[in-house]
Design an enzyme around this catalytic site. Structure first.
Site, mmCIF file in Angstrom:
data_model
loop_
_atom_site.group_PDB
_atom_site.id
_atom_site.type_symbol
_atom_site.label_atom_id
_atom_site.label_comp_id
_atom_site.label_asym_id
_atom_site.label_seq_id
_atom_site.Cartn_x
_atom_site.Cartn_y
_atom_site.Cartn_z
ATOM 1 N N HIS A 129 25.509 71.634 41.291
ATOM 2 C CA HIS A 129 25.641 71.857 42.730
ATOM 3 C C HIS A 129 26.781 72.846 42.933
ATOM 4 O O HIS A 129 27.911 72.615 42.509
ATOM 5 C CB HIS A 129 25.936 70.566 43.483
ATOM 6 C CG HIS A 129 25.993 70.773 44.975
ATOM 7 N ND1 HIS A 129 24.883 70.669 45.772
ATOM 8 C CD2 HIS A 129 27.024 71.122 45.795
ATOM 9 C CE1 HIS A 129 25.223 70.927 47.032
ATOM 10 N NE2 HIS A 129 26.516 71.214 47.059
ATOM 11 N N CYS A 130 26.472 73.957 43.586
ATOM 12 C CA CYS A 130 27.446 75.026 43.785
ATOM 13 C C CYS A 130 27.891 75.044 45.246
ATOM 14 O O CYS A 130 27.095 75.385 46.130
ATOM 15 C CB CYS A 130 26.839 76.365 43.390
ATOM 16 S SG CYS A 130 27.972 77.756 43.622
ATOM 17 N N PHE A 131 29.146 74.688 45.493
ATOM 18 C CA PHE A 131 29.588 74.676 46.883
ATOM 19 C C PHE A 131 29.782 76.079 47.439
ATOM 20 O O PHE A 131 29.856 76.271 48.659
ATOM 21 C CB PHE A 131 30.869 73.837 47.050
ATOM 22 C CG PHE A 131 32.099 74.432 46.432
ATOM 23 C CD1 PHE A 131 32.422 74.167 45.109
ATOM 24 C CD2 PHE A 131 32.952 75.241 47.170
ATOM 25 C CE1 PHE A 131 33.561 74.710 44.532
ATOM 26 C CE2 PHE A 131 34.101 75.786 46.602
ATOM 27 C CZ PHE A 131 34.398 75.512 45.273
ATOM 28 N N ASN A 134 26.588 76.384 48.957
ATOM 29 C CA ASN A 134 26.235 75.195 49.738
ATOM 30 C C ASN A 134 24.828 74.709 49.386
ATOM 31 O O ASN A 134 24.039 74.345 50.251
ATOM 32 C CB ASN A 134 26.325 75.492 51.243
ATOM 33 C CG ASN A 134 26.293 74.218 52.081
ATOM 34 O OD1 ASN A 134 26.777 73.177 51.666
ATOM 35 N ND2 ASN A 134 25.712 74.297 53.271
ATOM 36 N N ASN A 135 24.532 74.721 48.095
ATOM 37 C CA ASN A 135 23.190 74.397 47.647
ATOM 38 C C ASN A 135 23.242 74.041 46.173
ATOM 39 O O ASN A 135 24.178 74.405 45.469
ATOM 40 C CB ASN A 135 22.270 75.612 47.854
ATOM 41 C CG ASN A 135 20.797 75.253 47.802
ATOM 42 O OD1 ASN A 135 20.421 74.086 47.738
ATOM 43 N ND2 ASN A 135 19.944 76.267 47.837
#
Length: 261
Positions: A129-131, A134-135
């Site tokens: 999960h890559c902030f 945001n996805n």
């Protein structure tokens, strides 16, 4: 069943920071450094401004695609068929040996799928999960994420040449990130699978056996599974080749006697 094409947009501070950074780098490179060193309306200045504008545009397009593309949902009707001869591998729980079942989503998980605590659902071929986008990075948007990192590296290095030391830390960080994902693609691993493989390798060596990542089909096959079979489209953020995300080719699909290299 194909992955959803998009996800609803929600405000994210990290995404806003990235958008502002892209805008700042573009404006400073074109209207400050190119203008100062080459002259914006000179032939070299116009050429460099056009090249960097094209790079920035592609970088922005791939970034937007990574944000808005749904990484891949597990169909509510998915049930693993243990008698399916075309599916030679079924991932099982580490404890108990049962087929992987998500208690939070109340359904079985296909191979390489994992539950994301942030997105609150299972994601197909989840990498992480890559902030910053945001996805989740998963089955349906891994290629566009890879393309975004690639074009970000090229854009930063191009701007670095023009603007000097301003972008050194960002360029180094992006180069490391891009190098890491090149390694993952060449070995057909996700970030999660890499960390799981470290433990699996240690357990295999402890037990006197050899561990091989089941999805590693060799560098070329691994590249085409992520970037597509046509080398001319590798740098274009399309994902028409990805399939359903419920099954992936493994080393067990290879003809007997052949090995991945």
């Amino acid at each position: 069943m194909a992955a959803d094409k998009g996800k609803p947009f929600t405000f994210s501070l990290p995404v806003s920071v990235v958008v502002l950074a892209i805008a700042y780098i573009y404006v400073s490179t074109v209207f400050v450094f190119i203008d100062r060193w080459l002259g914006l309306f000179s032939s070299p200045g116009i050429m460099n401004a056009l090249v960097f504008t094209a790079l920035s545009a592609v970088c922005s397009i791939t970034y937007r695609a990574a944000i808005t593309t749904d990484p891949g949902r597990v169909p509510a009707t998915y049930i693993p068929d243990v008698e399916d001869a075309e599916s030679p591998i079924h991932e099982i729980k580490r404890k108990g040996g049962d087929l992987r079942y998500c208690q939070k989503c109340s359904h079985y998980k296909p191979p390489r799928a994992h539950h994301c605590r942030v997105c609150k659902r299972c994601v197909l071929r989840m990498d992480h999960h890559c902030f910053w986008i945001n996805n989740c990075v998963g089955h349906a948007n891994y290629k566009v994420f890879f393309n975004f990192v690639l074009y970000s590296v090229i854009s930063c290095i191009y701007s670095l040449v023009v603007s000097g030391l301003l972008l050194v830390p960002l360029s180094i960080t992006l180069c490391i990130l891009f190098g890491w994902h090149i390694y993952l693609v060449l070995h057909n691993k996700t970030t999660i699978e890499y960390h799981e493989g470290v433990r699996a390798l240690w357990l295999a060596e402890k037990g006197g056996s050899i561990y091989k990542h089941p999805y590693d089909l060799g560098p070329y096959e691994n590249l085409t599974s992520v970037l597509g079979p046509n080398i001319l489209t590798w740098l274009w953020p399309s994902a028409n080749h990805i399939g359903s995300g419920l099954r992936y080719s493994t080393i067990y699909d290879l003809p007997k006697g052949s090995t991945s290299k």
